[in-house]
Structures are given as structure tokens and as C-alpha cells.
Design a protein around this motif. Structure first.
Motif, short mmCIF file in Angstrom:
data_model
loop_
_atom_site.label_atom_id
_atom_site.label_comp_id
_atom_site.label_asym_id
_atom_site.label_seq_id
_atom_site.Cartn_x
_atom_site.Cartn_y
_atom_site.Cartn_z
N ARG A 41 0.82 -1.21 0.00
CA ARG A 41 0.00 0.00 0.00
C ARG A 41 0.85 1.26 0.00
O ARG A 41 0.40 2.32 -0.45
CB ARG A 41 -0.98 -0.02 1.17
CG ARG A 41 -2.09 -1.07 0.98
CD ARG A 41 -2.98 -1.20 2.20
NE ARG A 41 -3.70 0.03 2.49
CZ ARG A 41 -4.81 0.40 1.86
NH1 ARG A 41 -5.31 -0.35 0.91
NH2 ARG A 41 -5.41 1.52 2.18
N PHE A 65 -1.21 4.70 -0.92
CA PHE A 65 -2.29 4.90 0.04
C PHE A 65 -1.76 5.13 1.45
O PHE A 65 -2.46 5.65 2.31
CB PHE A 65 -3.25 3.71 0.04
CG PHE A 65 -3.96 3.55 -1.26
CD1 PHE A 65 -4.72 4.60 -1.76
CD2 PHE A 65 -3.85 2.39 -1.99
CE1 PHE A 65 -5.37 4.48 -2.97
CE2 PHE A 65 -4.49 2.27 -3.21
CZ PHE A 65 -5.25 3.31 -3.70
N PRO A 71 -1.63 8.64 -4.84
CA PRO A 71 -1.82 7.45 -5.69
C PRO A 71 -2.18 7.76 -7.14
O PRO A 71 -1.69 7.10 -8.05
CB PRO A 71 -2.95 6.69 -5.01
CG PRO A 71 -3.19 7.33 -3.72
CD PRO A 71 -2.44 8.60 -3.63
N LEU A 130 -3.28 -1.79 -9.77
CA LEU A 130 -3.51 -2.45 -8.50
C LEU A 130 -4.66 -3.45 -8.62
O LEU A 130 -5.73 -3.10 -9.13
CB LEU A 130 -3.84 -1.37 -7.46
CG LEU A 130 -3.97 -1.73 -6.00
CD1 LEU A 130 -2.76 -2.50 -5.51
CD2 LEU A 130 -4.14 -0.46 -5.18
N PHE A 171 -7.01 -5.92 -6.25
CA PHE A 171 -7.35 -6.20 -4.86
C PHE A 171 -7.82 -7.63 -4.69
O PHE A 171 -8.29 -8.26 -5.63
CB PHE A 171 -8.49 -5.28 -4.40
CG PHE A 171 -8.11 -3.84 -4.31
CD1 PHE A 171 -7.76 -3.28 -3.10
CD2 PHE A 171 -8.12 -3.04 -5.44
CE1 PHE A 171 -7.43 -1.94 -3.01
CE2 PHE A 171 -7.78 -1.70 -5.36
CZ PHE A 171 -7.44 -1.15 -4.14
#
Lengths: 357, 271
Positions: free
Chosen positions: A47, A52, A72, A79, A81
Motif C-alpha cells: 500500500r 495509500f 496514488p 492495483l 485487490f
């Protein structure tokens, strides 16, 4: 050129240190995995690369440009998730297009690029579906296409297979690795699953309690763990506490006498010895042979049937309890081993690994 | 069927149906009677009315007093609703995303006007409006209504933000959207049902507000105040007609709210 470089990165939350001074680099086109148990700081590290989380200290560069304090949306990272985070109110096509729209790519250029990304993940026919109408594996692919379409400097994957069932996970693992190699895209992958790490990575970074325990190729990590933590975390292993004896020529590991083949020492006489369960061989004692034929004798204290392998606990006579796995070859003699049976135990010298740490 | 059987015999079930019917009648009967009375052709209220007509609706819709108060109430509600939505949504975001330590205290403070006795709130606002010399004007009504409508927006938007997956916003940000655009393109469309609910609540509450506004008015009259002062010295069927009109507006908005809820919860968009 390195795609991502972290230098002395530290992240503290008040008195809690989540990441304690990490140095890490992902070379161009390399697939690097951050592997560790939950709470080891791997996701925090990812992160921070995504932007972030702002590091407490240290510098972070992406594509040789300092990005430490850059938000970001001004970094080009792709990215993915664990929960995919697909936009539920947009079609697959709109999801993939979103990044291009935000980066103000001309409308005429967006269509072909979205199409190209969807073809890459073999979803070109599902562009008009809503995310909720897709299976888990398809959603995973959309998330990948959405991350790749912006042509990121680095692809960041946060436990991307966590929500998939085992078969699909194994399949996606191969597919992702192939795609990564085809595109030669630098990738930072976070997982707690050692199988994923071993099978996909160019390099693995094993993390524990906010620190890097070991960095190396999968074979190095598995075969030459540098610390007890790594030996314990990667694969099953027997770790025995040993003492050098006989002027350092042998090691007495909890009663098991082993040769000290590399004349390893560890400052004092104490060493930790690792023996992988699959390197140990157990056989039923040959009734015709004399009792002296086998060096090590033991008794089976537990057996767990796992399909392709069978895992035994073997209590060595006057020695430690070893975990032993045997391939389930279907040969009757091993199949008939049950708890309480006496066995001869043997392993090659090469199976004995002395942990440096 | 099965839920019916799970109560055991059929007798308690019938009893339950009877009870529910009685409760519903008890709640709705006054409204039904009022609606029927509003269609009387006589010059007095009676139930059932001896003859029917729309005489009193005509009267209401041509009377300057009624029209003025209706338009004043509509204007206030029309200004209050968007302000309430924007401010309440901003507050809900701040509570959801801000420091956790302050959350409970701040939330209590912001929601308090909803549960505080309105008469106390009205008195306080009246004092303040007098001091600022803004009583009997929009400058007083609008902030006053906002104090009681904003909590409804905070609650409805706050509830949906709680279940909102923040990683969606993060995904948008990683794709090049700033915080603002991530909220604009991703979060707001997804929590739209809550935004609509908050707006409708705000409109209904503002349109219906009596106690607080009563403190703040001198010569101006909102619809509820006009109704109240008319009632003070005479009971004419026009009251029933106005009430029915108000009821219709509120019922329509509430129906939209419920319908919206069904549409969205059954929508494939929501996982």
C-alpha cells in the motif's frame, strides 16, 4: 533499471511499528513476491508502493523517479485487490475504460485499448456484462485488465487469489504468470500462500514482524533458509536443536547423531538443524537382516492420509519425533504402515541442513 | 404457508391477522375520514358528507392566503432539500472517514436536533433569530429547517457509507482519479439510494415542519402555520382539502422512497 525501489522504508502507527526499515527492489520485468504471515507488514508495504500509506521515513521510487510523497492517482501503478473492487455500477468495458478516462486518453483511442486489454484476459465477449453477472475467475480477469490497460510501471497484486476456490486458484496462478512474462511487466505480489510464492516468483521476499527475513529465488528460500522463521514458514520442516560433538565432526540433534558435513559452527556449540519431511525415508524393518543393519530406528506414532502423500510422525528411539512424508505410490508395504509399527529411518547427508541463524 | 404452520394451529394466526387489521384501521381511519370529508359539497364538516363535490379544493386553490402559504412552504423545502443533502453528505463522509476518536461525540452532536424537543430548539432559534434580526424571513427558516433535516441525511448516508467498500475508491484512485473524482464517479453513484432517501426525508420534514417555524414567523405563514391559524377560529372543510393535498404530496414522496428501496435492493447492481 529498477521499476520499484524502496530504501530504508519505515512505517509506524504511533508506538506500533508496522514496517521496520525495508530495502527492496523490483527489477524491470521481474516478479517479486512479498510472503509472510498476516501482520508481517507485507500489505502495508504494498500500500505504500501504491501510495495509500505514506512512509514514516525512507524513500520510494517507481521507474527511477522519487514517488515518496506523490498521491496514488499521480503514480502509474496497476492495483488488483483481493476482492477485485470492480465498480458494481459499471459494465466490464466501463470498468476497464475508467483508468483511461481518468488519464484523459482520447475517446477514440480508448475503445481499441479496452478491447486489447479484454482480449489479453480472454474476456472480449463479456464487455457489456455487469460485474455481478460474472464468475469469480472472470471478475479476477476484469480486475487484471483494468489494472493493465493503463500500462502501469508496476503491477501490484494484493492476495488476488484469496477469494477463489483451489482449482481456479491453481489455474489463475499459471495464467497470471504467463501473462506477466508475455508483457514483461514488473510485478509486486503479496501473499501468505507459500505455494503461490514458490510457483510464480522470480524472487521471494519473506517478511516477518515488519522486517525482511530473507530474499532469494524460490529454490534458495526453500532449500537454504537463512533463519529458523523462514525454515518454519516455508513448507513443513523438522527443526532440531543440536550440539556439536566429537570436535565438531558430528552433531547431536536431540539424540540423533548427524554428520557435520560442512563443518558448520555457530559461534558456540549450538546449532539448528533442518530436515525436510520429504527427504526422510522410512521402511519396514527387514526381518532377515540383523538388528544392526539400520542406523536409526523409530516407531510410527501418527499417520495422516493426504491423498498424494501420507504424513507420518515417527518417534526416533532415544531421539526426537520427526515428521516424515512419503509419496503415496500405491506400494503395499508403505500403505500397510500403521500407528505403533517399528520402522527403519534413513536420509541422505544432503537432507541435513544446518541453519545459519 | 410454512410460516403460518410454524405458529402451530391456525387460530393464533387468525387472531394475529385480526389484530393487525385493527391496528391498521386505528392508525389510518382518521386519515381516511378526513379525505372523505374533504370532498363535501356542504359548508360544514360532516361525516359522512350529505353531498360530494370538489368545492373546497377550488376554494383552496383560488384563495390567496392558501396559495401564498403553499408556495412559501414549497420554496423553503426546495431550498432546504439540496442544501441539506450536500451538507449532510459532507458531514456523513467526515464522520465515516475522519478520526475515529471524535466520531461518536460529533455524531451525537450532529444528530441531537432530531431527537431534542422541537419546542426547546424552536425557542433557542427564536432567541437567536431575534438577536440577528432575521426572524420572519428565509434567513431564519432555512437554517432552522436544516438543523432538523441534516440529521436524516447524515443517518441515511452514514449507514450506506458504513457498508461501502472503500477499496472501490482506492481502485479508482490507483487508476488516476483524485479523491474528489473517485467519490464523484464511484462512491456517490453507488450510495445513490441513500442520497435519494435523505433528500426525500429532508423535503417531507421541511414541508411539514410546524413547531420551530411557528417561533420564527410573525406575518409570514408556511402551510402548516396557515392551517393551524385557520383552525384557531373556524373549522371549515377547506382544512380537510388542504390536509388531503398535503397528505397526497407526502404519500407520493414516501411511496417513491419505498419503491426506490425495492428497486435498488432487488437490483443486480448491488451484490
Amino acid at each position: 533499471m529498477s521499476s520499484v525501489e524502496l530504501k530504508s522504508i519505515v512505517k509506524k502507527y504511533g508506538a506500533v511499528t508496522a514496517v521496520a526499515s525495508i530495502d527492496l527492489s523490483v527489477e524491470s520485468g521481474e516478479f517479486v513476491t512479498l510472503l509472510g504471515p498476516s501482520g508481517c507488514g507485507k500489505t502495508t508495504t504494498l500500500r505504500m508502493v501504491a501510495g495509500f500509506i505514506r512512509p514514516t521515513s525512507g524513500t520510494l521510487s517507481i521507474g527511477d523517479v522519487d514517488m515518496t510523497g506523490v498521491p496514488p492517482h499521480q503514480r502509474t501503478v496497476g492495483l488488483v485487490f483481493q476482492n477485485y473492487a470492480l465498480f458494481p455500477h459499471m459494465t466490464v468495458r466501463k470498468n476497464v475504460e475508467f483508468g483511461l478516462k481518468m488519464q484523459k486518453v482520447l475517446t477514440s483511442e480508448r475503445g481499441p485499448r479496452v478491447q486489447e486489454a479484454l482480449e489479453l484476459v480472454q474476456l472480449e465477449s463479456l464487455g457489456d456484462r455487469m460485474p455481478a453477472e460474472l464468475s469469480g475467475g472472470q471478475q479476477q480477469r476484469v480486475a487484471l485488465a483494468r489494472a493493465l490497460v493503463i500500462r502501469p510501471d508496476v503491477l501490484l497484486l494484493d492476495e488476488p487469489f484469496g477469494a477463489l476456490d483451489k482449482q481456479l486458484r491453481d489455474h489463475m496462478r499459471v495464467e497470471l504468470r504467463e501473462l506477466q512474462q508475455k508483457l514483461k511487466i514488473s510485478t509486486l505480489f503479496v501473499t501468505h500462500d507459500q505455494d503461490e510464492a514458490l510457483s510464480m516468483s522470480d524472487r521471494i521476499v519473506v517478511m516477518s514482524e515488519g522486517k525482511v527475513s530473507q530474499v532469494g529465488k524460490p529454490t534458495e528460500i526453500y532449500e537454504k533458509p537463512q533463519t529458523r522463521f523462514v525454515a518454519d514458514f516455508i513448507g513443513r520442516s523438522n527443526i532440531l536443536v543440536g550440539k556439536l560433538e566429537n570436535k565438531g565432526k558430528t552433531i547431536n540433534a536431540e539424540g540423533l547423531i548427524l554428520p557435520n558435513k560442512e563443518n558448520m559452527t555457530n559461534g558456540d556449540d549450538g546449532v539448528s538443524v533442518m530436515i525436510r519431511p520429504e527427504c526422510v525415508k522410512i521402511t519396514k524393518p527387514d526381518p532377515k537382516a540383523t538388528s544392526a543393519s539400520a542406523d536409526v530406528k523409530g516407531k510410527v506414532t501418527a499417520s495422516i492420509y493426504l491423498g498424494s502423500i501420507v504424513q507420518y510422525s515417527v518417534q526416533i528411539i532415544d531421539g526426537p519425533n520427526l515428521v516424515v512424508t512419503q509419496n503415496n505410490t500405491g506400494f503395499e508395504d508403505l500403505k500397510n504402515l500403521t500407528v505403533g509399527d517399528d520402522v527403519d529411518v534413513s536420509f541422505p547427508d544432503s537432507a541435513i541442513y544446518i541453519l545459519p541463524g | 404457508m410454512s410460516s403460518q404452520e410454524s405458529y402451530g394451529s391456525r387460530l393464533p394466526y387468525k387472531f394475529l391477522v385480526g389484530l393487525v387489521t385493527i391496528v391498521i384501521l386505528f392508525l389510518e381511519a382518521p386519515l381516511i375520514i378526513l379525505v372523505i370529508q374533504s370532498f363535501t359539497a356542504e359548508s360544514y364538516l360532516a361525516f359522512p358528507p350529505p353531498s360530494y363535490g370538489i368545492r373546497w379544493y377550488k376554494e383552496v386553490l383560488t384563495s390567496e392566503d392558501w396559495l401564498n402559504s403553499i408556495s412559501l412552504s414549497l420554496i423553503i423545502a426546495a431550498v432546504v432539500t439540496p442544501l441539506s443533502l450536500v451538507l449532510g453528505t459532507m458531514a456523513a463522509f467526515a464522520l465515516d472517514r475522519g478520526p475515529k476518536k471524535l466520531k461518536h461525540g460529533l455524531q451525537t452532536i450532529m444528530i441531537a436536533p432530531m431527537v431534542l424537543p422541537h419546542i426547546v430548539l424552536g425557542l433557542g432559534l427564536f432567541k437567536m433569530a431575534l438577536q440577528l434580526d432575521i426572524d420572519d424571513s428565509m434567513l431564519a427558516y432555512i437554517p432552522a429547517h436544516l438543523t432538523i433535516t441534516i440529521p436524516f441525511v447524515i443517518i441515511s448516508v452514514g449507514a450506506s457509507l458504513q457498508t461501502f467498500e472503500v477499496s472501490l475508491e482506492e481502485a479508482a484512485r490507483s487508476l488516476g482519479a483524485s479523491r474528489f473524482w473517485a467519490v464523484w464517479y464511484i462512491t456517490l453513484p453507488i450510495i445513490r439510494p441513500a442520497l435519494i432517501a435523505g433528500s426525500i426525508f429532508s423535503f417531507i420534514i421541511s414541508f411539514d415542519e410546524f413547531i420551530i417555524t411557528f417561533f420564527l414567523t410573525t406575518f409570514q405563514r408556511t402551510l402548516p402555520i396557515e392551517m393551524f391559524s385557520t383552525l384557531m377560529y373556524q373549522v371549515k372543510p377547506s382544512i380537510a382539502a388542504v390536509s388531503t393535498l398535503t397528505l397526497a404530496v407526502t404519500a407520493f414522496l414516501t411511496a417513491m422512497l419505498i419503491l426506490r428501496g425495492q428497486v435498488t435492493s432487488g437490483d443486480k447492481v448491488i451484490k
